[in-house]
Design a protein around this motif. Structure first.
Motif, PDB file in Angstrom:
ATOM      1  N   ASN A  81      -1.209   8.910  -2.177  1.00 57.54           N
ATOM      2  CA  ASN A  81      -0.822   8.732  -3.576  1.00 57.54           C
ATOM      3  C   ASN A  81      -1.422   9.795  -4.481  1.00 57.54           C
ATOM      4  OD1 ASN A  81       0.797   6.413  -3.194  1.00 57.54           O
ATOM      5  ND2 ASN A  81      -1.063   5.207  -2.914  1.00 57.54           N
ATOM      6  N   VAL A 139       0.835  -1.208   0.000  1.00 60.06           N
ATOM      7  CA  VAL A 139       0.000   0.000   0.000  1.00 60.06           C
ATOM      8  C   VAL A 139       0.870   1.259   0.000  1.00 60.06           C
ATOM      9  CG1 VAL A 139      -2.024  -1.032   1.109  1.00 60.06           C
ATOM     10  CG2 VAL A 139      -0.224  -0.043   2.534  1.00 60.06           C
ATOM     11  N   VAL A 140       2.148   1.103   0.332  1.00 60.74           N
ATOM     12  CA  VAL A 140       3.042   2.260   0.308  1.00 60.74           C
ATOM     13  C   VAL A 140       4.127   2.068  -0.750  1.00 60.74           C
ATOM     14  CG1 VAL A 140       2.580   2.966   2.680  1.00 60.74           C
ATOM     15  CG2 VAL A 140       4.382   1.303   2.251  1.00 60.74           C
ATOM     16  N   ARG A 159       2.685   3.062   7.476  1.00 55.82           N
ATOM     17  CA  ARG A 159       4.074   3.496   7.452  1.00 55.82           C
ATOM     18  C   ARG A 159       4.204   4.934   6.968  1.00 55.82           C
ATOM     19  NH1 ARG A 159       9.072  -0.037   4.876  1.00 55.82           N
ATOM     20  NH2 ARG A 159      10.736   1.322   5.622  1.00 55.82           N
ATOM     21  N   LEU A 160       3.116   5.634   6.803  1.00 57.94           N
ATOM     22  CA  LEU A 160       3.191   6.949   6.185  1.00 57.94           C
ATOM     23  C   LEU A 160       3.246   8.067   7.221  1.00 57.94           C
ATOM     24  CD1 LEU A 160       0.558   6.281   3.422  1.00 57.94           C
ATOM     25  CD2 LEU A 160       3.020   6.556   3.085  1.00 57.94           C
ATOM     26  N   ASN A 203       4.645   3.422  -3.623  1.00 58.70           N
ATOM     27  CA  ASN A 203       5.252   4.640  -4.162  1.00 58.70           C
ATOM     28  C   ASN A 203       6.252   5.262  -3.194  1.00 58.70           C
ATOM     29  OD1 ASN A 203       3.795   4.549  -6.520  1.00 58.70           O
ATOM     30  ND2 ASN A 203       2.082   5.719  -5.675  1.00 58.70           N
ATOM     31  N   GLN A 204       5.954   5.169  -1.906  1.00 58.75           N
ATOM     32  CA  GLN A 204       6.803   5.838  -0.925  1.00 58.75           C
ATOM     33  C   GLN A 204       7.947   4.940  -0.445  1.00 58.75           C
ATOM     34  OE1 GLN A 204       3.450   5.597  -0.735  1.00 58.75           O
ATOM     35  NE2 GLN A 204       2.777   7.718  -1.045  1.00 58.75           N
ATOM     36  N   PHE A 205       7.683   3.619  -0.337  1.00 61.27           N
ATOM     37  CA  PHE A 205       8.663   2.743   0.308  1.00 61.27           C
ATOM     38  C   PHE A 205       8.954   1.462  -0.471  1.00 61.27           C
ATOM     39  CE2 PHE A 205       6.970   5.215   3.937  1.00 61.27           C
ATOM     40  CZ  PHE A 205       8.164   5.703   4.449  1.00 61.27           C
ATOM     41  N   ALA A 251      11.003   0.658  -2.906  1.00 59.02           N
ATOM     42  CA  ALA A 251      12.431   0.350  -3.041  1.00 59.02           C
ATOM     43  C   ALA A 251      13.034  -0.042  -1.702  1.00 59.02           C
ATOM     44  CB  ALA A 251      13.166   1.562  -3.623  1.00 59.02           C
ATOM     45  N   ALA A 252      12.635   0.683  -0.641  1.00 58.87           N
ATOM     46  CA  ALA A 252      13.176   0.403   0.695  1.00 58.87           C
ATOM     47  C   ALA A 252      12.767  -0.993   1.167  1.00 58.87           C
ATOM     48  CB  ALA A 252      12.684   1.454   1.692  1.00 58.87           C
ATOM     49  N   PRO A 261      10.047   8.709   3.235  1.00 58.33           N
ATOM     50  CA  PRO A 261       9.286   8.295   2.051  1.00 58.33           C
ATOM     51  C   PRO A 261       9.809   8.954   0.778  1.00 58.33           C
ATOM     52  CG  PRO A 261       8.027   9.867   3.352  1.00 58.33           C
ATOM     53  CD  PRO A 261       9.274   9.583   4.119  1.00 58.33           C
ATOM     54  N   GLN A 262       9.738   8.212  -0.327  1.00 56.21           N
ATOM     55  CA  GLN A 262      10.086   8.811  -1.618  1.00 56.21           C
ATOM     56  C   GLN A 262       8.955   9.720  -2.041  1.00 56.21           C
ATOM     57  OE1 GLN A 262      10.741   5.173  -3.874  1.00 56.21           O
ATOM     58  NE2 GLN A 262      12.865   5.775  -4.186  1.00 56.21           N
TER      59      GLN A 262
END
Lengths: 90, 467
Positions: free
Chosen positions: B346, A36-37, B376-377, A39-41, A43-44, B440-441
């Motif tokens: 998003n 669900v994340v 996690r955001l 886009n943000q995580f 790669a991590a 976060p990216q």
């Protein structure tokens, strides 16, 4: 070392958790990530998974990661548990 | 004398003179249980009318059929104050050619009353109405309580159609909207599903993080210097906000503090506070649950207000400007205290200001309650992906790991420090969160504009891009 001999899972699909599923494979690592994340995580998360697999010397496995926004420490714990179960250790 | 009652919705639409290119409006007190918007739009589509501007105070997932009406060019433009994720996602993906214009609950009546967003035909879902169109939300099988948001539509639309499933003898007692504004009355089987009218989300949180935030929020109110006789208050229906209202009630009862009013969307928790003597009155623009509906029907101290009286900057005065404290939520807040309640992490549309920026602008103390991170955001960012409410209107952010005060409010900062509250810089809260979640990216905001966010003064404060 690190030989996956059986299908194993660890974790749940609850929010803030991750469901890790591991299966034996002939050659190499095949990681499928659904988060669900993403886009943000994304790669991590992949980096963490690969790191834990390396630490545990897992070289051949198919791994599915269904992530509901788990923290890094949770991802590590779930992957490690799945590996130990896949090795028949627990 | 019965000339206003027409046999069918179709007849009412035809008599109203609705033509392609005009504007229609709806109010949202039936929330996700509403049948009327879909019913009317289906009929309009069947009549071959196209290119309409839809002015709806809010749009919920139950209004999913709108997608087809948009694709078939029945609806060309949307003005709204809130849009849930269902249609919101599709809009974000570029469903509409023209951007959606988001307003606030105060900005919408402002722009209707000033003729900026004229309405040709208003459709008012009425849980009770008589043959002349006097109508009320307080009684009937689809009772929803206040009809606050429908007032500007009734007063300023060129034609007004009242749709009811409960036609009562003339004169209806205790009407909200009087017959003087109403042109046609239509009886239908049901205007909504009562199960969906009252929200299922208005429950106090049991999450320990939420409870810590609620306790801290109440301490902030206590030390703000505002909690004394005459105190006025508004809170949203989020779990932590409701818990804060509960804790606040205990303190007000214990210390015998008699407030003046609570306002906004009203829940049973605020009704309990009224009945416990915490407030003289409730100022109700919308009921969130059955307890609120029951209260507005039976208790004269629980008063219905129009959207104009609630929050319109064009009104001679409005309730939000008399507020001492408002507790609000945020999907994101940035280090300049700008708040996003329009889009998710998003960038998809999943909400809207509602009364967020109206109350934040009016209240002496505007408080955001939000956890440091959800899943996690992290909630605190460098720049929110959409500015719904400008940081200048926000005084304090309450999280489970500390309270950040907007530096513009030095007096509050000092009061909270003196009160022993864990005051931290908002940048530090951001760092604490990122140490736990990781950084976060950031996605770049590209794409075309799919929505304008119009602040309550009529200026575009931000735009939302396609995803």
């Amino acid at each position: 070392m690190g030989k996956i001999i059986q299908r194993a899972t660890a974790g749940t699909l609850e929010s803030s958790d991750v469901l890790v599923t591991l299966e034996p494979a002939q050659e190499g690592l095949e990681i499928e990530l659904n988060s669900v994340v993403q886009n943000q995580f994304g790669a991590a998360i992949l980096e963490t998974v690969q790191e834990v697999l390396k630490e545990l010397d897992v070289q051949d496995a198919r791994i599915s990661i269904v992530d509901r926004g788990a923290l890094d420490c949770v991802i590590r714990a779930r992957v490690e548990t799945a590996v130990l179960r896949g090795e028949g250790e627990c | 004398m019965n000339g206003k009652v027409v046999k069918s919705l179709r007849e009412a639409i035809e008599l109203s003179g609705l033509k392609s290119g005009m504007s229609v409006s709806f109010h949202h007190h039936l929330r996700n249980g509403d049948y009327t918007l879909n019913m009317v739009m289906d009929e309009i589509a069947a009549l071959g009318i196209k290119d309409l501007t839809l002015n709806a105070s809010s749009i919920f997932d139950t209004h999913a059929p709108l997608e087809e009406h948009i694709q078939n060019h029945v609806v060309r433009k949307i003005n709204t104050n809130y849009m849930s994720a269902g249609l919101g996602h599709r809009i974000s993906e570029g469903l509409m050619e023209e951007p959606v214009d988001f307003r606030t609950h105060g900005g919408r009546p402002r722009d209707i009353s000033l003729g900026i967003t004229p309405i040709d035909v208003a459709f008012i879902a009425a849980p009770a109405a008589d043959c002349a169109g006097n109508c009320s939300g307080k009684v009937g099988p689809s009772a929803c309580g206040s009809l606050g948001y429908a007032f500007p539509d009734a007063m300023y639309a060129k034609k007004v159609v009242v749709i009811t499933d409960n036609l009562m003898p003339y004169p209806l007692r205790g009407w909200s909207i009087p017959e003087i504004y109403v042109d046609y009355v239509v009886e239908v089987d049901a205007i909504g599903n009562p199960q969906g009218i009252v929200s299922g989300t208005t429950k106090i949180t049991r999450d320990p993080v939420g409870l810590i935030m609620a306790e801290t929020a109440v301490k902030v109110i206590q030390h703000s210097g505002l909690l004394k006789d005459g105190f006025s208050f508004q809170t949203g229906a989020g779990g932590a906000s409701l818990a804060a209202a509960q804790f606040l009630k205990e303190i007000m009862v214990r210390d015998k503090i008699r407030g003046s009013f609570a306002s906004g969307g009203i829940t049973g928790y605020l009704v309990d506070m009224l009945n416990a003597g915490c407030f003289e009155s409730l100022m109700d623009v919308q009921c969130f649950d059955l307890k609120a509906v029951e209260s507005i029907r039976t208790n004269p101290a629980h008063q219905e207000i129009s959207a104009m009286q609630y929050a319109s900057p064009a009104a001679a005065s409005a309730v939000v400007d008399k507020l001492d404290v408002v507790i609000l939520g945020a999907t994101e807040i940035d280090t300049n205290f700008n708040v996003n309640v329009h889009t998710d992490s998003n960038g998809y549309i999943m909400g809207g200001s509602g009364g967020h920026s109206d109350t934040a602008a009016g209240a002496k103390l505007s408080m955001i309650i939000a956890p440091l991170f959800r899943a996690r955001l992290p909630i605190v960012t460098d720049r929110v992906s959409c500015i719904s409410t400008p940081g200048r209107d926000i005084d304090v952010l309450v999280t489970q790991r500390g309270v950040a005060v907007n530096p513009k409010n030095q007096e509050l900062m000092q009061r909270l420090k003196d009160g022993g509250l864990p005051v931290v810089d908002i940048n530090e809260l951001k760092e604490i969160a990122e140490r736990i979640t990781g950084k976060p990216q950031k996605k770049t905001r590209a794409g075309r504009t799919v929505a304008n966010v119009i602040y309550r003064d009529g200026n575009v404060i931000d735009t939302i891009k396609s995803v």
